[in-house]
Design a protein around this motif. Structure first.
Motif, PDB file in Angstrom:
ATOM      1  N   MET A  77      30.173  56.151  45.876  1.00 55.22           N
ATOM      2  CA  MET A  77      31.382  55.993  46.671  1.00 55.22           C
ATOM      3  C   MET A  77      32.560  56.797  46.126  1.00 55.22           C
ATOM      4  SD  MET A  77      31.241  51.886  47.505  1.00 55.22           S
ATOM      5  CE  MET A  77      32.617  51.993  48.661  1.00 55.22           C
ATOM      6  N   ASN A  78      32.336  57.552  45.042  1.00 46.21           N
ATOM      7  CA  ASN A  78      33.407  58.305  44.390  1.00 46.21           C
ATOM      8  C   ASN A  78      34.588  57.379  44.095  1.00 46.21           C
ATOM      9  OD1 ASN A  78      34.564  60.590  43.260  1.00 46.21           O
ATOM     10  ND2 ASN A  78      35.596  61.161  45.165  1.00 46.21           N
ATOM     11  N   LEU A  79      34.263  56.254  43.476  1.00 44.10           N
ATOM     12  CA  LEU A  79      35.196  55.147  43.295  1.00 44.10           C
ATOM     13  C   LEU A  79      35.798  55.171  41.895  1.00 44.10           C
ATOM     14  CD1 LEU A  79      35.980  52.451  44.851  1.00 44.10           C
ATOM     15  CD2 LEU A  79      34.130  51.388  43.570  1.00 44.10           C
ATOM     16  N   ALA A  80      37.098  55.002  41.814  1.00 39.90           N
ATOM     17  CA  ALA A  80      37.731  54.798  40.511  1.00 39.90           C
ATOM     18  C   ALA A  80      37.584  53.331  40.141  1.00 39.90           C
ATOM     19  CB  ALA A  80      39.212  55.177  40.566  1.00 39.90           C
ATOM     20  N   MET A  81      37.325  53.048  38.862  1.00 39.48           N
ATOM     21  CA  MET A  81      37.116  51.666  38.459  1.00 39.48           C
ATOM     22  C   MET A  81      37.877  51.377  37.172  1.00 39.48           C
ATOM     23  SD  MET A  81      33.570  49.524  38.223  1.00 39.48           S
ATOM     24  CE  MET A  81      32.699  50.843  37.374  1.00 39.48           C
ATOM     25  N   VAL A  82      38.626  50.281  37.195  1.00 41.03           N
ATOM     26  CA  VAL A  82      39.279  49.779  35.985  1.00 41.03           C
ATOM     27  C   VAL A  82      38.421  48.623  35.493  1.00 41.03           C
ATOM     28  CG1 VAL A  82      41.340  48.724  34.993  1.00 41.03           C
ATOM     29  CG2 VAL A  82      41.567  50.454  36.795  1.00 41.03           C
ATOM     30  N   PHE A  83      37.756  48.822  34.371  1.00 35.68           N
ATOM     31  CA  PHE A  83      36.813  47.831  33.856  1.00 35.68           C
ATOM     32  C   PHE A  83      37.433  47.170  32.628  1.00 35.68           C
ATOM     33  CE2 PHE A  83      33.137  46.068  31.819  1.00 35.68           C
ATOM     34  CZ  PHE A  83      32.284  45.736  32.853  1.00 35.68           C
ATOM     35  N   ILE A  84      37.716  45.881  32.731  1.00 33.71           N
ATOM     36  CA  ILE A  84      38.384  45.139  31.660  1.00 33.71           C
ATOM     37  C   ILE A  84      37.347  44.294  30.922  1.00 33.71           C
ATOM     38  CG2 ILE A  84      40.195  43.460  31.127  1.00 33.71           C
ATOM     39  CD1 ILE A  84      41.378  44.250  33.978  1.00 33.71           C
ATOM     40  N   SER A  85      37.264  44.465  29.605  1.00 35.71           N
ATOM     41  CA  SER A  85      36.269  43.721  28.843  1.00 35.71           C
ATOM     42  C   SER A  85      36.662  43.663  27.377  1.00 35.71           C
ATOM     43  CB  SER A  85      34.891  44.381  28.987  1.00 35.71           C
ATOM     44  OG  SER A  85      33.924  43.703  28.206  1.00 35.71           O
TER      45      SER A  85
ATOM     46  N   ALA B  79      29.873  39.093  44.829  1.00 31.10           N
ATOM     47  CA  ALA B  79      31.295  39.324  44.569  1.00 31.10           C
ATOM     48  C   ALA B  79      31.629  40.812  44.633  1.00 31.10           C
ATOM     49  CB  ALA B  79      31.667  38.758  43.194  1.00 31.10           C
ATOM     50  N   ILE B  80      30.721  41.642  44.125  1.00 32.67           N
ATOM     51  CA  ILE B  80      30.925  43.094  44.172  1.00 32.67           C
ATOM     52  C   ILE B  80      30.895  43.571  45.624  1.00 32.67           C
ATOM     53  CG2 ILE B  80      29.906  45.329  43.560  1.00 32.67           C
ATOM     54  CD1 ILE B  80      28.918  43.929  40.948  1.00 32.67           C
ATOM     55  N   ALA B  81      29.934  43.047  46.395  1.00 32.92           N
ATOM     56  CA  ALA B  81      29.837  43.426  47.814  1.00 32.92           C
ATOM     57  C   ALA B  81      31.124  43.073  48.552  1.00 32.92           C
ATOM     58  CB  ALA B  81      28.645  42.728  48.460  1.00 32.92           C
ATOM     59  N   ARG B  82      31.666  41.895  48.278  1.00 30.36           N
ATOM     60  CA  ARG B  82      32.904  41.471  48.941  1.00 30.36           C
ATOM     61  C   ARG B  82      34.065  42.382  48.550  1.00 30.36           C
ATOM     62  NH1 ARG B  82      37.286  37.573  49.119  1.00 30.36           N
ATOM     63  NH2 ARG B  82      37.204  36.431  51.092  1.00 30.36           N
ATOM     64  N   ALA B  83      34.100  42.767  47.274  1.00 35.07           N
ATOM     65  CA  ALA B  83      35.167  43.660  46.825  1.00 35.07           C
ATOM     66  C   ALA B  83      35.070  45.030  47.494  1.00 35.07           C
ATOM     67  CB  ALA B  83      35.097  43.821  45.300  1.00 35.07           C
ATOM     68  N   LEU B  84      33.848  45.423  47.856  1.00 29.81           N
ATOM     69  CA  LEU B  84      33.640  46.730  48.492  1.00 29.81           C
ATOM     70  C   LEU B  84      33.805  46.693  50.005  1.00 29.81           C
ATOM     71  CD1 LEU B  84      30.466  47.897  46.520  1.00 29.81           C
ATOM     72  CD2 LEU B  84      32.837  48.615  46.137  1.00 29.81           C
ATOM     73  N   SER B  85      33.974  45.502  50.555  1.00 25.17           N
ATOM     74  CA  SER B  85      33.974  45.355  52.013  1.00 25.17           C
ATOM     75  C   SER B  85      35.131  46.078  52.691  1.00 25.17           C
ATOM     76  CB  SER B  85      34.004  43.871  52.396  1.00 25.17           C
ATOM     77  OG  SER B  85      35.205  43.256  51.959  1.00 25.17           O
ATOM     78  N   LEU B  86      36.204  46.340  51.954  1.00 24.49           N
ATOM     79  CA  LEU B  86      37.361  47.029  52.537  1.00 24.49           C
ATOM     80  C   LEU B  86      37.394  48.514  52.177  1.00 24.49           C
ATOM     81  CD1 LEU B  86      40.148  44.333  51.957  1.00 24.49           C
ATOM     82  CD2 LEU B  86      38.800  44.785  54.020  1.00 24.49           C
ATOM     83  N   LYS B  87      36.279  49.025  51.630  1.00 25.42           N
ATOM     84  CA  LYS B  87      36.177  50.428  51.238  1.00 25.42           C
ATOM     85  C   LYS B  87      37.349  50.845  50.338  1.00 25.42           C
ATOM     86  CE  LYS B  87      33.379  52.054  55.102  1.00 25.42           C
ATOM     87  NZ  LYS B  87      33.231  53.067  56.172  1.00 25.42           N
ATOM     88  N   PRO B  88      37.524  50.171  49.210  1.00 24.45           N
ATOM     89  CA  PRO B  88      38.656  50.496  48.336  1.00 24.45           C
ATOM     90  C   PRO B  88      38.479  51.847  47.644  1.00 24.45           C
ATOM     91  CG  PRO B  88      37.170  49.006  47.212  1.00 24.45           C
ATOM     92  CD  PRO B  88      36.638  49.143  48.619  1.00 24.45           C
ATOM     93  N   GLU B  89      39.595  52.442  47.224  1.00 20.71           N
ATOM     94  CA  GLU B  89      39.536  53.665  46.429  1.00 20.71           C
ATOM     95  C   GLU B  89      39.462  53.331  44.942  1.00 20.71           C
ATOM     96  OE1 GLU B  89      42.802  56.148  47.422  1.00 20.71           O
ATOM     97  OE2 GLU B  89      42.197  56.412  49.503  1.00 20.71           O
ATOM     98  N   ILE B  90      39.877  52.110  44.595  1.00 23.58           N
ATOM     99  CA  ILE B  90      39.833  51.679  43.206  1.00 23.58           C
ATOM    100  C   ILE B  90      39.319  50.243  43.140  1.00 23.58           C
ATOM    101  CG2 ILE B  90      42.283  50.979  43.262  1.00 23.58           C
ATOM    102  CD1 ILE B  90      42.393  51.758  40.272  1.00 23.58           C
ATOM    103  N   LEU B  91      38.460  49.980  42.165  1.00 26.41           N
ATOM    104  CA  LEU B  91      37.874  48.656  41.980  1.00 26.41           C
ATOM    105  C   LEU B  91      38.270  48.137  40.598  1.00 26.41           C
ATOM    106  CD1 LEU B  91      35.847  46.484  43.066  1.00 26.41           C
ATOM    107  CD2 LEU B  91      34.077  47.716  41.801  1.00 26.41           C
ATOM    108  N   ILE B  92      38.848  46.945  40.555  1.00 20.45           N
ATOM    109  CA  ILE B  92      39.222  46.330  39.275  1.00 20.45           C
ATOM    110  C   ILE B  92      38.180  45.271  38.934  1.00 20.45           C
ATOM    111  CG2 ILE B  92      40.961  45.018  38.006  1.00 20.45           C
ATOM    112  CD1 ILE B  92      43.078  46.313  39.779  1.00 20.45           C
ATOM    113  N   ALA B  93      37.483  45.480  37.832  1.00 18.31           N
ATOM    114  CA  ALA B  93      36.430  44.559  37.404  1.00 18.31           C
ATOM    115  C   ALA B  93      36.883  43.893  36.102  1.00 18.31           C
ATOM    116  CB  ALA B  93      35.129  45.328  37.195  1.00 18.31           C
ATOM    117  N   ASP B  94      37.333  42.660  36.199  1.00 16.57           N
ATOM    118  CA  ASP B  94      37.876  41.935  35.042  1.00 16.57           C
ATOM    119  C   ASP B  94      36.790  41.033  34.457  1.00 16.57           C
ATOM    120  OD1 ASP B  94      39.361  40.619  33.157  1.00 16.57           O
ATOM    121  OD2 ASP B  94      40.884  39.878  34.537  1.00 16.57           O
ATOM    122  N   GLU B  95      36.272  41.404  33.279  1.00 18.65           N
ATOM    123  CA  GLU B  95      35.193  40.661  32.620  1.00 18.65           C
ATOM    124  C   GLU B  95      34.034  40.414  33.597  1.00 18.65           C
ATOM    125  OE1 GLU B  95      35.011  40.228  29.570  1.00 18.65           O
ATOM    126  OE2 GLU B  95      36.998  40.110  28.711  1.00 18.65           O
TER     127      GLU B  95
END
Length: 228
Positions: A98-106, A58-74
């Motif tokens: 990847m110098n990626l911003a991440m919004v981690f929801i938990s 699932a993480i690999a798929r989320a990275l497939s578009l080279k996003p600048e921000i990744l939202i990880a919900d639980e």
């Protein structure tokens, strides 16, 4: 119809026309490698993988578009502690690489403490405290944040020691209380809390939405000294 892992990874690239068709397969192989899987997994199906491996996919798929921000919900809530640690380590390495911003929801404060640089604590859909993760965890200035931290198991606490507890039930977010949303459950609420919503203010390191944050912080420190 069922899709193989390779198809799952290449689909976003095709939808967004990100790479020439002949390059997508190689990009999918690179994504598998990035999340700790093997090229041999390309033609396998999701049901053949463990929960931790599926989360890597699932993480690999989320990275497939080279996003600048990744939202990880639980993102790790359904995994056991050992696998959680592996996925958190993976996310931190990806974030750095990847110098990626991440919004981690938990809802798990231990997980938040491990992965976050800054944290926003929310109650009924509004931020009640925001700032540097270490600062907030060590000196929470909103009564709700304090109650969350007090509820976290602490094997060093003395039996019967003072703890900050909440009374009452969580109100409906559709019909929230007047004034500060937290006042019906707050141990230090005053008249103004019933009628006005406190602004989120403070320093860049720590902001909180409480009219009596100094009193709240003093109360928290007293409870900590009684615990140990």
């Amino acid at each position: 119809s069922r899709h193989s892992i390779g198809q799952i990874l290449m689909e976003p690239m095709a939808i967004h026309s990100l790479y020439p068709k002949k390059e997508r397969r190689e990009q999918a192989f690179q994504l598998l490698k990035k999340v700790g899987l093997e090229a041999q997994h390309f033609n396998r199906f999701p049901h053949e993988f463990s929960g931790g491996q599926r989360q890597r996919i699932a993480i690999a798929r989320a990275l497939s578009l080279k996003p600048e921000i990744l939202i990880a919900d639980e993102a790790v809530s359904a995994l056991d502690v050992t696998i959680q640690a592996q996925i958190l380590k993976l996310l931190k390495s990806i974030q750095s690489e990847m110098n990626l911003a991440m919004v981690f929801i938990s809802h798990d404060l231990g997980v938040i403490a491990q992965i976050s640089h800054r944290v926003a604590v929310m109650y009924l859909g509004r931020i009640v405290e925001y700032g540097d993760c270490k600062q907030i965890f060590e000196n929470p200035s909103h009564p709700y944040t304090q109650a969350l931290l007090a509820a976290k198991p602490d094997i060093t606490a003395k039996l019967g020691s003072a703890r900050i507890r909440l009374s009452g039930d969580v109100p409906s977010p559709i019909n929230p209380p007047s004034g500060c949303y937290f006042h019906p459950r707050c141990p230090i609420a005053q008249t103004i809390c019933h009628t006005e919503y406190p602004p989120l203010e403070g320093s860049p390191q720590q902001e909180s939405a409480c009219f009596f944050k100094a009193k709240a912080l003093q109360r928290f420190k007293e409870s900590q000294s009684e615990k140990h």
